[in-house]
Design a protein around this motif. Sequence first.
Motif, short mmCIF file in Angstrom:
data_model
loop_
_atom_site.label_atom_id
_atom_site.label_comp_id
_atom_site.label_asym_id
_atom_site.label_seq_id
_atom_site.Cartn_x
_atom_site.Cartn_y
_atom_site.Cartn_z
N SER A 173 -7.61 2.25 -10.63
CA SER A 173 -8.80 2.32 -9.77
C SER A 173 -9.02 3.76 -9.34
O SER A 173 -8.15 4.62 -9.51
CB SER A 173 -8.63 1.44 -8.53
N HIS A 193 0.82 -1.20 0.00
CA HIS A 193 0.00 0.00 0.00
C HIS A 193 0.86 1.26 0.00
O HIS A 193 1.73 1.43 0.86
CB HIS A 193 -0.90 -0.02 1.25
N GLU A 235 -4.00 4.20 -8.27
CA GLU A 235 -5.28 4.77 -7.85
C GLU A 235 -5.32 6.23 -8.26
O GLU A 235 -4.48 7.02 -7.81
CB GLU A 235 -5.47 4.64 -6.33
N ASP A 264 -0.85 6.31 -5.44
CA ASP A 264 -1.91 7.30 -5.71
C ASP A 264 -1.41 8.36 -6.69
O ASP A 264 -0.27 8.83 -6.56
CB ASP A 264 -2.33 7.98 -4.41
N HIS A 294 -0.78 11.24 -2.04
CA HIS A 294 -2.09 10.82 -1.51
C HIS A 294 -2.99 11.97 -1.09
O HIS A 294 -4.14 12.07 -1.53
CB HIS A 294 -1.90 9.87 -0.34
N ASN A 325 -1.12 -1.13 -8.98
CA ASN A 325 -2.47 -0.55 -8.97
C ASN A 325 -2.29 0.95 -8.83
O ASN A 325 -1.87 1.44 -7.77
CB ASN A 325 -3.28 -1.09 -7.78
O1 G3P Z 1 -6.65 1.94 -3.40
C1 G3P Z 1 -6.84 1.36 -2.14
C2 G3P Z 1 -6.59 2.34 -1.03
O2 G3P Z 1 -5.36 2.96 -1.23
C3 G3P Z 1 -7.68 3.36 -0.91
O3 G3P Z 1 -7.54 4.24 0.14
O4 G3P Z 1 -7.02 6.45 1.07
O5 G3P Z 1 -5.30 4.68 1.15
O6 G3P Z 1 -5.88 5.75 -1.00
P1 G3P Z 1 -6.38 5.33 0.33
#
Ligand code: G3P
Length: 250
Positions: A145, A11, A113, A40, A53, A111
Amino acid sequence: MSIKFPQIIGHRGCAAYAPENTLPSIYTAADMGVDWVELDIKLTKDQVPVIFHDETLDRTTDSTGFVKDHTLAELKELDAGLWFGESFFDTRIPTLEQAVDALIECELGVNFEIKPCEGRERETAEVALDMLSQIWDDHNKILISSFSPESVEVTAEMAHGWARALCVGGGDELLENWAELAKALEVNALSFDGNAATQEQIMLMQEAGLPMLAYTINDEEQARALQSLGIRSFFTDSPDILQDVLFMVH
Ligand code: G3P
Ligand code: MG
């Protein structure tokens, strides 16, 4: 779309061990043996996609203010590592292009985002996908995503051959019309809040018949509980913890 999502996705790179959404975070994830990371994407004031983020710089840099009010040159002046630890001094916010170079070097899947600042849902996806389509060519190792249905819609238009997911939240924050949206956008997966979603919500989501990816699972018990409900992919800040507790599915 026959893409197989990994069980463990680092993550924001590997956020427990390196400053999130930075190159050291990508390299740390690779060193820990993960196959994919999540990152992100936001746009700078001058429309450059960067890996970041929050809406503001306050938490993860040595500056303050909104990301969307800063040019790339201004953002590159900032330290994005020192807040996390002195050994990360002089870490910079990476551009999307720099992140892709690191991912390719480490042979990682990703991924991305799309995390648009408010009002930039379409444009963030357009700029990011325009660039990505030129520099990323492995369709089996990418998932796009977003929490923004508009950004997912642009993904469907611009990157039709790539897997796309809608982030739907969970618990009180579950996106109300997630099922209709997932269907209309023809998504290939659902990303959901694995800490907030109730068992009932998870079972309802499973009826959609889509792969489900749970964020952000850093706790052994939670990982085991979700796995027993049939969830097989997890975003985690601590891949080492999940590597130890999950039974591996092949
Ligand atoms: O994409 C999954 C997760 O990262 C979503 O929440 O706030 O950590 O970007 P956040
Ligand atoms: Mg994210």
